[in-house]
Structure formats: C-alpha cells, structure tokens
Design a protein around this motif. Structure first.
Motif, PDB file in Angstrom:
ATOM      1  N   LYS A   1     -14.177   6.985 -19.342  1.00 59.88           N
ATOM      2  CA  LYS A   1     -15.478   7.664 -18.730  1.00 59.88           C
ATOM      3  C   LYS A   1     -15.878   6.819 -17.460  1.00 59.88           C
ATOM      4  CE  LYS A   1     -20.376   7.630 -20.330  1.00 59.88           C
ATOM      5  NZ  LYS A   1     -20.698   9.070 -20.802  1.00 59.88           N
ATOM      6  N   MET A   2     -15.517   5.764 -17.389  1.00 62.92           N
ATOM      7  CA  MET A   2     -15.801   4.930 -16.187  1.00 62.92           C
ATOM      8  C   MET A   2     -14.920   5.317 -14.871  1.00 62.92           C
ATOM      9  SD  MET A   2     -17.844   2.988 -14.850  1.00 62.92           S
ATOM     10  CE  MET A   2     -18.778   2.139 -16.106  1.00 62.92           C
ATOM     11  N   LYS A   3     -13.867   5.779 -15.366  1.00 66.17           N
ATOM     12  CA  LYS A   3     -12.965   6.209 -14.025  1.00 66.17           C
ATOM     13  C   LYS A   3     -13.495   7.789 -13.698  1.00 66.17           C
ATOM     14  CE  LYS A   3      -9.642   5.052 -12.642  1.00 66.17           C
ATOM     15  NZ  LYS A   3      -9.172   4.579 -11.256  1.00 66.17           N
ATOM     16  N   LYS A   4     -13.940   8.510 -14.682  1.00 68.74           N
ATOM     17  CA  LYS A   4     -14.418   9.708 -14.211  1.00 68.74           C
ATOM     18  C   LYS A   4     -15.722   9.491 -13.376  1.00 68.74           C
ATOM     19  CE  LYS A   4     -16.109  14.127 -16.331  1.00 68.74           C
ATOM     20  NZ  LYS A   4     -16.959  14.356 -15.318  1.00 68.74           N
TER      21      LYS A   4
ATOM     22  N   SER B   1     -18.525  10.379  -8.464  1.00 69.51           N
ATOM     23  CA  SER B   1     -19.526   9.606  -7.468  1.00 69.51           C
ATOM     24  C   SER B   1     -18.975   9.744  -5.959  1.00 69.51           C
ATOM     25  CB  SER B   1     -19.683   8.396  -8.007  1.00 69.51           C
ATOM     26  OG  SER B   1     -18.960   7.452  -7.763  1.00 69.51           O
ATOM     27  N   GLY B   2     -17.580   9.762  -5.950  1.00 75.15           N
ATOM     28  CA  GLY B   2     -17.103   9.814  -4.476  1.00 75.15           C
ATOM     29  C   GLY B   2     -17.021   8.258  -3.888  1.00 75.15           C
ATOM     30  N   ILE B   3     -17.405   7.254  -4.802  1.00 69.90           N
ATOM     31  CA  ILE B   3     -17.273   5.632  -4.426  1.00 69.90           C
ATOM     32  C   ILE B   3     -15.649   5.547  -4.136  1.00 69.90           C
ATOM     33  CG2 ILE B   3     -17.100   3.575  -5.294  1.00 69.90           C
ATOM     34  CD1 ILE B   3     -19.770   4.300  -6.742  1.00 69.90           C
TER      35      ILE B   3
ATOM     36  N   GLU C   1     -26.413  -1.661  -9.580  1.00 71.46           N
ATOM     37  CA  GLU C   1     -26.891  -1.138 -10.926  1.00 71.46           C
ATOM     38  C   GLU C   1     -27.404   0.374 -11.129  1.00 71.46           C
ATOM     39  OE1 GLU C   1     -30.609  -3.219 -13.281  1.00 71.46           O
ATOM     40  OE2 GLU C   1     -29.738  -4.417 -12.076  1.00 71.46           O
ATOM     41  N   GLU C   2     -27.685   0.913 -10.212  1.00 72.24           N
ATOM     42  CA  GLU C   2     -28.145   2.297 -10.135  1.00 72.24           C
ATOM     43  C   GLU C   2     -26.869   3.005 -10.682  1.00 72.24           C
ATOM     44  OE1 GLU C   2     -28.642   5.781  -7.078  1.00 72.24           O
ATOM     45  OE2 GLU C   2     -30.225   4.119  -6.841  1.00 72.24           O
ATOM     46  N   PHE C   3     -25.587   2.791 -10.072  1.00 67.91           N
ATOM     47  CA  PHE C   3     -24.348   3.608 -10.600  1.00 67.91           C
ATOM     48  C   PHE C   3     -24.305   3.281 -12.163  1.00 67.91           C
ATOM     49  CE2 PHE C   3     -19.878   3.051 -11.624  1.00 67.91           C
ATOM     50  CZ  PHE C   3     -19.610   4.438 -11.260  1.00 67.91           C
ATOM     51  N   PHE C   4     -24.585   2.119 -12.599  1.00 70.71           N
ATOM     52  CA  PHE C   4     -24.063   1.906 -13.870  1.00 70.71           C
ATOM     53  C   PHE C   4     -25.185   2.565 -14.958  1.00 70.71           C
ATOM     54  CE2 PHE C   4     -21.742  -1.423 -12.147  1.00 70.71           C
ATOM     55  CZ  PHE C   4     -20.353  -1.210 -12.709  1.00 70.71           C
ATOM     56  N   ASN C   5     -26.448   2.696 -14.407  1.00 70.91           N
ATOM     57  CA  ASN C   5     -27.332   3.165 -15.132  1.00 70.91           C
ATOM     58  C   ASN C   5     -27.759   4.692 -15.230  1.00 70.91           C
ATOM     59  OD1 ASN C   5     -27.946   0.594 -16.347  1.00 70.91           O
ATOM     60  ND2 ASN C   5     -29.412   0.033 -14.582  1.00 70.91           N
TER      61      ASN C   5
END
Length: 182
Positions: A157-160, A165-167, A175-179
C-alpha cells in the motif's frame, strides 16, 4: 511438502525454528491474492517466506509443476521484487534444508534470544521498525513478531502510494502524505 511436489498444500512447514516457512493453503491464498493485485498478475502463487517476511512466489500458479518456472521474492522492508532461481531448484533446497543458508541465521538467532523466543510460527515475521524504503534501518528490528499478511499489505500500500504520488527519491515525506486518503 504439499501435494504434487508443491510446497503449499494443506499443511505448513517450518525450517530452522521458523527461519524459513512454507505456507499452508489459507495463508498462501491470501498472500497470493495480495501480491496478484499489486503486481497485476492474476494467478500469482506466494508459497513461503523467511523470518524477515521476504515472500517467495511464482507469477503463474498453473506453472508450479514446471521445475524451470522462475521464483521471485518480494522484500517488504525494501519494497523490491527480484528474480531468485528456478522453482525446481528451490524445492530441492527446501527439501534438503540448504534454503536456510540464505536466511541470515546468525541475525535470526540473535533476535530470538533477545526476544526470549525459541521459534516463530508459520506466517509470522520480524520486521524493521520503519520500512527501509522510507528511511528505516534493516538492522533495527521490531521487538515483537507480526503477521506477514498485514506487513506485506502495508508495504504494498505504501509503495503504491509513493508510486501514485510522484514522489522521487530524496523528497521529504510530510504528515500530509501519510494522512491523505490513499
């Protein structure tokens, strides 16, 4: 071993006190489905893991009786899938126990001693506190075993999420990324 020379039949198998684990059908089916969805191969067959949660699979369950079928691994900590060796050779290494040579047994024994355990149950693994692909350290293992299914799920899920996200490597995760909802 399972029926027809396949590792995952109705029962599981543990080598080296859980250092290498062959899944029973239930665990195998759930992890196969998870990996199939992520890698977009509808008939993947995940049949084993080592104590670090590294998953062993083939791309098409219908080829499991072909000894030349390539086995792959997915390392949830690093978020990387790699080609390993032919299925027939892996089955031989499971049967004669030499598969344990690639299982970092010294690290495993150290972790077991530190945790006060003598083995891991099939389907359990020891994970880094933070995924290595998120900046964690492979040597900083969690103190408790965890189930492979949520560990692999969280990694995929995190890899997807990172992919979508294009990061890029080196970008700061906020924090915004994780939330965010995905």
């Amino acid at each position: 071993m399972g029926t027809g020379g396949t590792p995952s039949g109705r029962t599981s198998l543990s080598l080296g006190s859980g250092a290498f684990q062959v899944y029973d059908e239930s665990i195998s089916d759930r992890l196969s489905d998870l990996l199939s969805q992520y890698f977009d191969h509808p008939r993947m067959y995940c049949f084993a893991q080592d104590w670090r949660g590294i998953q062993f699979f083939i791309l098409d369950k219908l080829t499991q009786n072909n000894p030349e079928t390539m086995v792959y691994i997915y390392d949830p900590a690093r978020g990387i899938a790699e080609e390993l060796l032919p299925y027939g050779l892996l089955l031989l290494r499971i049967a004669d126990g030499t598969i344990l040579n690639g299982c970092a047994l010294d690290q495993y024994a150290f972790w077991l001693q530190r945790a006060g355990l003598s083995s891991l149950d099939v389907g359990q693994c020891i994970t880094p506190r933070v995924f290595v692909f998120l900046g964690g350290n492979e040597e900083d293992y969690d103190t408790d075993p965890r189930s492979a299914l949520p560990y692999v799920y969280a990694s995929l899920k995190m890899k997807k999420k990172l992919r979508d996200s294009g990061i890029q490597d080196g970008d700061i995760l906020t924090e915004e990324f994780f939330n965010s909802p995905n």
